[in-house]
Motif scaffolding. Structure first.
Motif, PDB file in Angstrom:
ATOM      1  N   SER A  24       5.617  -0.605   2.636  1.00  0.00           N
ATOM      2  CA  SER A  24       4.985   0.245   3.660  1.00  0.00           C
ATOM      3  C   SER A  24       3.873   1.092   3.061  1.00  0.00           C
ATOM      4  N   VAL A  25       4.120   1.665   1.890  1.00  0.00           N
ATOM      5  CA  VAL A  25       3.100   2.492   1.224  1.00  0.00           C
ATOM      6  C   VAL A  25       1.909   1.633   0.824  1.00  0.00           C
ATOM      7  N   ALA A  26       2.169   0.452   0.269  1.00  0.00           N
ATOM      8  CA  ALA A  26       1.079  -0.445  -0.127  1.00  0.00           C
ATOM      9  C   ALA A  26       0.248  -0.847   1.085  1.00  0.00           C
ATOM     10  N   PHE A  27       0.898  -1.161   2.191  1.00  0.00           N
ATOM     11  CA  PHE A  27       0.181  -1.528   3.411  1.00  0.00           C
ATOM     12  C   PHE A  27      -0.656  -0.352   3.922  1.00  0.00           C
ATOM     13  N   ALA A  28      -0.097   0.815   3.924  1.00  0.00           N
ATOM     14  CA  ALA A  28      -0.817   2.002   4.402  1.00  0.00           C
ATOM     15  C   ALA A  28      -2.043   2.283   3.542  1.00  0.00           C
ATOM     16  N   LEU A  29      -1.946   2.092   2.237  1.00  0.00           N
ATOM     17  CA  LEU A  29      -3.085   2.320   1.355  1.00  0.00           C
ATOM     18  C   LEU A  29      -4.185   1.289   1.585  1.00  0.00           C
ATOM     19  N   GLN A  30      -3.832   0.069   1.915  1.00  0.00           N
ATOM     20  CA  GLN A  30      -4.832  -0.961   2.182  1.00  0.00           C
ATOM     21  C   GLN A  30      -5.524  -0.739   3.517  1.00  0.00           C
ATOM     22  N   VAL A  31      -4.798  -0.237   4.490  1.00  0.00           N
ATOM     23  CA  VAL A  31      -5.361  -0.010   5.811  1.00  0.00           C
ATOM     24  C   VAL A  31      -6.284   1.201   5.810  1.00  0.00           C
ATOM     25  N   THR A  32      -5.942   2.242   5.075  1.00  0.00           N
ATOM     26  CA  THR A  32      -6.718   3.469   5.043  1.00  0.00           C
ATOM     27  C   THR A  32      -7.745   3.386   3.935  1.00  0.00           C
ATOM     28  N   ALA A  33      -9.023   3.360   4.323  1.00  0.00           N
ATOM     29  CA  ALA A  33     -10.105   3.304   3.337  1.00  0.00           C
ATOM     30  C   ALA A  33     -10.780   4.660   3.273  1.00  0.00           C
ATOM     31  N   VAL A  34     -10.930   5.173   2.089  1.00  0.00           N
ATOM     32  CA  VAL A  34     -11.632   6.430   1.889  1.00  0.00           C
ATOM     33  C   VAL A  34     -12.998   6.094   1.309  1.00  0.00           C
ATOM     34  N   THR A  35     -14.046   6.427   2.048  1.00  0.00           N
ATOM     35  CA  THR A  35     -15.414   6.141   1.628  1.00  0.00           C
ATOM     36  C   THR A  35     -16.182   7.449   1.498  1.00  0.00           C
ATOM     37  N   PRO A  36     -17.398   7.386   0.962  1.00  0.00           N
ATOM     38  CA  PRO A  36     -18.201   8.612   0.885  1.00  0.00           C
ATOM     39  C   PRO A  36     -18.517   9.210   2.247  1.00  0.00           C
ATOM     40  N   LEU A  37     -18.456   8.388   3.314  1.00  0.00           N
ATOM     41  CA  LEU A  37     -18.759   8.893   4.651  1.00  0.00           C
ATOM     42  C   LEU A  37     -17.529   9.357   5.410  1.00  0.00           C
TER      43      LEU A  37
END
Length: 197
Positions: A24-37
């Motif tokens: 679940s944590v791995a999936f959540a990290l892949q879905v949530t992208a943190v970008t400069p914007l």
């Protein structure tokens, strides 16, 4: 024997639960992208500052009487603003007027872009837009501020030097029509859109 089976069952349940949590944590990290914007508290603060600056420039320009003359800095023969692009508006630069100086001073720093658009009423009551300054397509984090400006029939068009001509708005070939009876010519909304490049 019964207690050993029970212990193995609990162990298997624990391992299965751990695998479920890790997945679940791995999936959540892949879905949530943190970008400069990605919006953050810092970027929200900057956007609020830009919005306040735009509101301030418009308020100061209105109080000093700079916005109206910029709107009337109109070349009737070309159907655009004086010294502008072939499209009739300023691309990547402020108008050569006092309001243009206000804009350049407030937003002329590197990494900041802005558009200035004018919205006005037509004789039939519909709303149209006219570009004044265009730096490009605003980003998703762009902020806007606007100011209403009243134009009168007797307001005069300015020449390329910024000097009032003998031509009034009601007699001019102007981008905004005379949409009202009486001395009122039109009520326009000047909107400034600011964003970081």
């Amino acid at each position: 024997m019964v207690s050993e089976d029970r212990g193995q069952g609990h162990t298997l349940e624990g391992i299965a639960a751990a695998l479920l949590i890790i997945t679940s944590v791995a999936f959540a990290l892949q879905v949530t992208a943190v970008t400069p914007l990605t919006a953050s508290t810092a970027s929200q603060h900057v956007e609020t500052q830009y919005e306040s600056a735009a509101t301030g420039v418009l308020a100061t320009g209105a109080a000093d009487g700079h916005i109206g003359p910029t709107l009337r800095y109109w070349n009737e023969s070309d159907g655009g603003f004086h010294n502008s692009s072939a499209d009739g508006y300023y691309i990547g630069q402020a108008p050569p007027t006092a309001f243009g100086d206000d804009l350049a001073q407030a937003f002329g720093s590197a990494g900041v872009a802005y558009n200035v658009d004018v919205t006005f009423a037509t004789e039939s009551g519909t709303i149209q837009d006219r570009r004044l300054v265009h730096y490009g397509q605003p980003s998703d984090t762009a902020v806007k501020a606007s100011r209403t400006v009243v134009l009168y029939d007797t307001d005069r068009i300015l020449d390329a030097n910024g000097t009032p001509t003998d031509t009034t708005l009601e007699d001019a070939n102007y981008f905004a029509p005379d949409a009202y009876d009486g001395h009122l010519y039109n009520v326009v909304v000047v909107e400034v859109t600011i964003w970081r490049m």
